[in-house]
Design a protein around this motif. Structure first.
Motif, mmCIF file in Angstrom:
data_model
loop_
_atom_site.group_PDB
_atom_site.id
_atom_site.type_symbol
_atom_site.label_atom_id
_atom_site.label_comp_id
_atom_site.label_asym_id
_atom_site.label_seq_id
_atom_site.Cartn_x
_atom_site.Cartn_y
_atom_site.Cartn_z
ATOM 1 N N HIS A 82 70.218 18.929 57.436
ATOM 2 C CA HIS A 82 71.414 18.335 56.838
ATOM 3 C C HIS A 82 71.016 16.933 56.402
ATOM 4 C CE1 HIS A 82 74.742 21.037 57.023
ATOM 5 N NE2 HIS A 82 74.628 21.246 58.323
ATOM 6 N N ARG B 271 76.537 18.058 54.656
ATOM 7 C CA ARG B 271 77.292 18.230 55.906
ATOM 8 C C ARG B 271 78.511 19.124 55.751
ATOM 9 N NH1 ARG B 271 74.430 16.252 60.160
ATOM 10 N NH2 ARG B 271 73.187 14.495 59.492
ATOM 11 N N ASP B 272 79.053 19.229 54.543
ATOM 12 C CA ASP B 272 80.236 20.065 54.332
ATOM 13 C C ASP B 272 79.896 21.382 53.643
ATOM 14 O OD1 ASP B 272 79.581 18.922 51.920
ATOM 15 O OD2 ASP B 272 81.569 18.111 51.507
ATOM 16 N N ARG B 273 78.617 21.744 53.658
ATOM 17 C CA ARG B 273 78.181 23.009 53.058
ATOM 18 C C ARG B 273 76.910 23.470 53.772
ATOM 19 N NH1 ARG B 273 76.786 19.029 49.006
ATOM 20 N NH2 ARG B 273 74.548 19.077 48.579
#
Length: 168
Positions: free
Chosen positions: A12, A27-29
């Motif tokens: 990440h 971080r969101d995928r």
């Protein structure tokens, strides 16, 4: 397992400018995967990750030269409007241009009746960057990944990749 050449690394990251502005994050995928030692990521970032292990986190600060290069004002040029063919043109649009050095992305800066001003610098050229990374997984690359030069799904066999290379 420590990161070395010919290993697939999953991580990440959060990419920031020198002033802390977030440009991108995984971080969101899904995490980012790359094949270490095969020029899949910036050389200075790859070098900084060499020897890291699963669970390691670090911040890697890159100078403009280590990142996407210094800005080169010689790469800002004017072209005739007809070089872009029919259709709408607007500042901010990006195109692939053929140059003597190969394909290069250009960003439209200004559109006039007769001329279009474009910038062939990378959008992040001239910027110091900070990569906040967390190593999630390190594994040996498969034969297929080594043949392709980048990570593949684990279900892809080396014969599929090698066969495709022969047919071209």
């Amino acid at each position: 397992m420590s990161i070395t050449v010919q290993q697939v690394v999953s991580l990440h990251y959060t990419l920031r400018t020198a002033d802390g502005t977030v440009l991108d994050t995984s971080r969101d995928r899904e995490p980012m995967d790359y094949l270490h030692g095969h020029d899949n990521i910036l050389a200075a970032l790859e070098s900084a990750l060499e020897g890291c292990s699963v669970g390691d986190s670090k911040v890697v600060n890159l100078t403009p030269a280590e990142g996407f290069g210094e800005r080169d004002e010689g790469l800002v040029q004017y072209f005739g409007r007809d070089a872009f063919g029919p259709g709408e043109l607007a500042p901010g649009m990006r195109f692939q241009a053929r140059t003597p050095e190969g394909q290069r992305s250009v960003t439209v800066l200004e559109v006039g009746d007769q001329q279009v001003k474009v910038d062939a610098n990378h959008p992040l050229a001239g910027q110091a960057l900070s990569w906040d990374v967390e190593v999630l997984e390190v594994r040996d690359a498969t034969r297929a990944e080594l043949a392709a030069g980048h990570p593949l799904g684990l279900e892809v066999s080396h014969t599929e990749v090698e066969d495709k290379k022969v047919r071209r």
